[in-house]
Write a protein that holds these residues in place. Structure first.
Motif, mmCIF file in Angstrom:
data_model
loop_
_atom_site.group_PDB
_atom_site.id
_atom_site.type_symbol
_atom_site.label_atom_id
_atom_site.label_comp_id
_atom_site.label_asym_id
_atom_site.label_seq_id
_atom_site.Cartn_x
_atom_site.Cartn_y
_atom_site.Cartn_z
ATOM 1 N N LEU A 287 0.811 -1.040 0.044
ATOM 2 C CA LEU A 287 0.022 0.119 -0.002
ATOM 3 C C LEU A 287 0.920 1.213 0.018
ATOM 4 N N VAL A 288 0.723 2.148 -0.850
ATOM 5 C CA VAL A 288 1.354 3.570 -0.907
ATOM 6 C C VAL A 288 0.426 4.692 -0.438
ATOM 7 N N VAL A 289 0.689 5.065 0.672
ATOM 8 C CA VAL A 289 -0.138 6.045 1.364
ATOM 9 C C VAL A 289 0.285 7.481 1.383
ATOM 10 N N PRO A 290 -0.283 8.450 0.365
ATOM 11 C CA PRO A 290 0.415 9.757 0.418
ATOM 12 C C PRO A 290 0.036 10.485 1.926
ATOM 13 N N ARG A 291 1.060 11.166 2.333
ATOM 14 C CA ARG A 291 0.799 11.819 3.895
ATOM 15 C C ARG A 291 -0.330 12.895 3.931
ATOM 16 N N GLU A 292 -0.452 13.360 2.800
ATOM 17 C CA GLU A 292 -1.530 14.573 2.786
ATOM 18 C C GLU A 292 -2.962 13.828 3.407
ATOM 19 N N PRO A 293 -3.385 14.556 4.131
ATOM 20 C CA PRO A 293 -4.760 13.994 4.827
ATOM 21 C C PRO A 293 -5.909 14.330 3.726
ATOM 22 N N ALA A 294 -6.374 13.108 2.874
ATOM 23 C CA ALA A 294 -7.469 13.114 2.059
ATOM 24 C C ALA A 294 -8.240 12.033 2.026
ATOM 25 N N ARG A 295 -9.316 11.770 1.857
ATOM 26 C CA ARG A 295 -10.022 10.539 1.784
ATOM 27 C C ARG A 295 -9.982 9.745 0.722
ATOM 28 N N ASN A 296 -9.905 10.513 -0.466
ATOM 29 C CA ASN A 296 -9.540 9.640 -1.658
ATOM 30 C C ASN A 296 -8.840 10.423 -2.908
ATOM 31 N N LEU A 297 -8.663 9.945 -3.854
ATOM 32 C CA LEU A 297 -7.758 10.416 -5.173
ATOM 33 C C LEU A 297 -8.369 11.695 -5.703
ATOM 34 N N THR B 5 -12.414 0.598 2.009
ATOM 35 C CA THR B 5 -12.481 0.526 3.311
ATOM 36 C C THR B 5 -11.887 1.172 4.379
ATOM 37 N N VAL B 6 -10.828 1.922 4.020
ATOM 38 C CA VAL B 6 -10.056 2.894 4.648
ATOM 39 C C VAL B 6 -10.017 4.153 4.209
ATOM 40 N N PHE B 7 -10.466 5.071 4.708
ATOM 41 C CA PHE B 7 -10.885 6.355 4.269
ATOM 42 C C PHE B 7 -9.770 7.569 4.247
ATOM 43 N N HIS B 8 -8.479 6.950 4.094
ATOM 44 C CA HIS B 8 -7.325 7.905 3.746
ATOM 45 C C HIS B 8 -6.568 7.243 2.537
ATOM 46 N N VAL B 9 -6.557 8.153 1.606
ATOM 47 C CA VAL B 9 -6.170 7.843 0.204
ATOM 48 C C VAL B 9 -5.110 6.908 0.314
ATOM 49 N N HIS B 10 -5.124 5.935 -0.754
ATOM 50 C CA HIS B 10 -3.973 4.936 -0.838
ATOM 51 C C HIS B 10 -4.000 4.137 -2.046
ATOM 52 N N PHE B 11 -2.769 3.667 -2.494
ATOM 53 C CA PHE B 11 -2.805 2.976 -4.001
ATOM 54 C C PHE B 11 -2.312 1.508 -3.518
ATOM 55 N N HIS B 12 -3.003 0.538 -4.276
ATOM 56 C CA HIS B 12 -2.552 -0.973 -4.167
ATOM 57 C C HIS B 12 -1.795 -1.212 -4.978
ATOM 58 N N ILE B 13 -0.695 -1.792 -4.880
ATOM 59 C CA ILE B 13 0.328 -2.569 -5.656
ATOM 60 C C ILE B 13 0.157 -4.159 -5.318
ATOM 61 N N ILE B 14 -0.328 -4.821 -6.457
ATOM 62 C CA ILE B 14 -0.747 -6.102 -5.995
ATOM 63 C C ILE B 14 0.138 -7.130 -7.381
ATOM 64 N N PRO B 15 1.116 -7.869 -6.958
ATOM 65 C CA PRO B 15 1.798 -8.718 -7.902
ATOM 66 C C PRO B 15 0.808 -9.852 -8.099
ATOM 67 N N ARG B 16 0.774 -10.181 -9.479
ATOM 68 C CA ARG B 16 -0.011 -11.198 -9.942
ATOM 69 C C ARG B 16 0.921 -12.234 -10.640
ATOM 70 N N LYS B 17 0.552 -13.823 -10.323
ATOM 71 C CA LYS B 17 1.334 -14.769 -10.907
ATOM 72 C C LYS B 17 0.358 -15.464 -11.915
ATOM 73 N N GLU B 18 0.890 -15.710 -13.145
ATOM 74 C CA GLU B 18 0.124 -16.472 -14.145
ATOM 75 C C GLU B 18 -0.863 -17.726 -13.338
ATOM 76 N N GLY B 19 -2.162 -17.734 -13.823
ATOM 77 C CA GLY B 19 -2.920 -18.951 -13.015
ATOM 78 C C GLY B 19 -3.187 -19.052 -11.609
ATOM 79 N N GLU B 20 -2.686 -18.079 -10.830
ATOM 80 C CA GLU B 20 -2.989 -17.584 -9.615
ATOM 81 C C GLU B 20 -4.246 -16.935 -9.244
ATOM 82 N N ALA B 21 -5.185 -17.267 -8.712
ATOM 83 C CA ALA B 21 -6.135 -16.400 -8.421
ATOM 84 C C ALA B 21 -6.114 -15.264 -7.370
ATOM 85 N N LEU B 22 -6.782 -14.046 -7.843
ATOM 86 C CA LEU B 22 -6.556 -12.937 -6.767
ATOM 87 C C LEU B 22 -7.321 -13.151 -5.511
#
Ligand code: 5GP
Length: 145
Positions: A47-57, A101-118
């Motif tokens: 999760l990459v969380v900007p320090r600026e207090p904002a609920r969303n992008l 679900t968490v109301f401070h803006v953040h970005f998800h970085i989710i690695p994916r492998k071929e054939g593995e379900a999220l």
């Protein structure tokens, strides 16, 4: 909580940013804090969380958004180098109906492998020792300008 509303400084990410709650840290500077998601959708979920207090992008200032996106890219590059995934999902949810679900803006970085379900969003809690190993590998691969 809908896309509109009041920023709550007692949200969990605000507490992590203030050092009042722990996290498995990957990277930090004056603009963002990045740490492992404790309910990862795949191994290496950051999760990459900007320090600026904002609920969303939409509420982030342009400067904070620019800084955050550059860091999302650099940390995603490090995830690629460290974990060698076949793909990477990068997401940002604005408003509960969008999946937030968490109301401070953040970005998800989710690695994916071929054939593995999220995994489920907000599924089972990860092993802390495993998160620490992943975080160290990713941190070692980060190259910021
Ligand atoms: P959202 O649904 O708001 O886009 O994402 C919130 C994310 O934060 C979820 O993926 C969830 O697993 C993660 N999360 C919730 N509580 C905590 C916590 O206390 N620590 C960490 N590291 N992640 C959390």
């Amino acid at each position: 909580m809908s896309i509109d509303g009041q920023y709550d400084p007692e949200n969990i990410f605000a507490k992590i940013l203030r050092g009042e709650m722990p996290c498995v840290k990957v990277y930090e500077d004056e603009q963002v804090l990045a740490f492992m998601d404790i309910f990862p959708q795949a191994p290496g979920h950051v999760l990459v969380v900007p320090r600026e207090p904002a609920r969303n992008l939409l509420e982030l200032t342009d400067g904070a958004l620019q800084g955050a996106m550059l860091r999302v890219k650099r940390i995603a590059q490090a995830v690629k180098k460290a974990l060698n995934p076949d793909g990477i999902v990068m997401t940002q949810f604005s408003g509960a109906p969008a999946g937030q679900t968490v109301f401070h803006v953040h970005f998800h970085i989710i690695p994916r492998k071929e054939g593995e379900a999220l995994g489920a969003h907000g599924g089972g809690q990860a092993d802390m020792a495993e998160l620490q190993v992943q975080a160290e590998k990713i941190a070692a691969a980060i190259e910021m300008p």
